[in-house]
Design a protein around this motif. Structure first.
Motif, short mmCIF file in Angstrom:
data_model
loop_
_atom_site.label_atom_id
_atom_site.label_comp_id
_atom_site.label_asym_id
_atom_site.label_seq_id
_atom_site.Cartn_x
_atom_site.Cartn_y
_atom_site.Cartn_z
N LEU A 27 0.82 -1.20 0.00
CA LEU A 27 0.00 0.00 0.00
C LEU A 27 0.86 1.26 0.00
O LEU A 27 0.56 2.22 -0.70
CB LEU A 27 -0.93 0.00 1.22
N PRO B 174 0.00 2.43 9.60
CA PRO B 174 -0.95 1.39 9.20
C PRO B 174 -2.20 1.45 10.07
O PRO B 174 -2.14 1.76 11.25
CB PRO B 174 -0.18 0.09 9.42
N ALA C 36 -3.98 -3.61 7.97
CA ALA C 36 -2.74 -3.21 7.30
C ALA C 36 -1.59 -3.47 8.27
O ALA C 36 -1.72 -3.21 9.47
CB ALA C 36 -2.78 -1.75 6.90
N ILE D 217 4.04 -0.69 4.07
CA ILE D 217 2.76 -1.13 4.61
C ILE D 217 2.10 -2.03 3.58
O ILE D 217 2.01 -1.68 2.40
CB ILE D 217 1.87 0.08 4.94
N ALA E 183 -1.31 -4.91 2.71
CA ALA E 183 -2.69 -5.26 3.05
C ALA E 183 -2.72 -6.65 3.67
O ALA E 183 -2.05 -7.56 3.20
CB ALA E 183 -3.56 -5.22 1.80
N ARG E 184 -3.50 -6.82 4.72
CA ARG E 184 -3.61 -8.10 5.40
C ARG E 184 -4.76 -8.94 4.84
O ARG E 184 -4.79 -10.15 5.05
CB ARG E 184 -3.82 -7.87 6.90
N VAL F 50 -9.35 0.18 -0.04
CA VAL F 50 -8.43 1.03 0.72
C VAL F 50 -9.16 2.29 1.16
O VAL F 50 -9.96 2.86 0.40
CB VAL F 50 -7.21 1.40 -0.15
N HIS G 225 -6.11 2.23 5.80
CA HIS G 225 -6.95 1.13 6.26
C HIS G 225 -7.36 0.29 5.07
O HIS G 225 -7.46 0.79 3.95
CB HIS G 225 -8.22 1.66 6.94
N VAL G 226 -7.63 -0.98 5.32
CA VAL G 226 -8.21 -1.86 4.31
C VAL G 226 -9.52 -2.38 4.87
O VAL G 226 -9.53 -3.11 5.87
CB VAL G 226 -7.26 -3.03 3.96
#
Length: 152
Positions: free
Chosen positions: A64, A74, A78, A88, A90-91, A96, A136-137
């Motif tokens: 990201l 994060p 993230a 950073i 994405a988990r 986004v 953020h995701v």
């Protein structure tokens, strides 16, 4: 004339400076050198910065933000890479969301880190508003359309 006078006069001519002045010039053993850093002036950039837009859909593991120091923090889903760079990632799959949030510093945590250096945060530091960018995701909701195996 004696032999001593003849020998003395010949030695005298050898030791006396001649009328021709000989000048010896020494050359420099090393030439003047230029700088050794950044010889090529067209060095490519590091391609750091925010890699995604607000509202963009990303897969799991997508980078990201590429950054050297912690400029962007994060947020939800993230994670920060644990190497020298603080990139950073994405988990999970999702969209986004970039937000600017107010950060409230904790004086107790600051005291733990820098007891020997500063001895705590000053009052003016606690009164200032500190805003940081967060990434953020938001995970995609499952589609909720399931079919039984017997129906297929």
């Amino acid at each position: 004339m004696s032999l001593l006078n003849l020998v003395g006069s010949s030695f005298g001519r050898c030791l006396t400076p001649s009328n021709i002045i000989q000048i010896s010039v020494r050359d420099a053993s090393k030439k003047a050198g230029g700088s050794t850093r950044n010889r090529c002036k067209n060095t490519p950039g590091k391609m750091r910065g925010i890699k995604v837009y607000d509202g963009q859909r990303v897969p799991e593991g997508k980078m990201l933000v590429s950054q050297y120091r912690l400029a962007v923090l994060p947020g939800w889903n993230a994670v920060t890479q644990t190497s020298e760079t603080t990139n950073i990632f994405a988990r999970c799959h999702g969209r986004v969301m970039l937000t600017t949030e107010k950060v409230e510093p904790k004086n107790e945590e600051y005291l733990k880190i820098s007891e020997s250096k500063r001895g705590g945060m000053q009052d003016y530091m606690l009164q200032e508003n500190i805003y940081r960018l967060h990434v953020h995701v938001i995970p995609d909701e499952p589609h909720q359309y399931f079919k039984l195996v017997e129906q297929i």
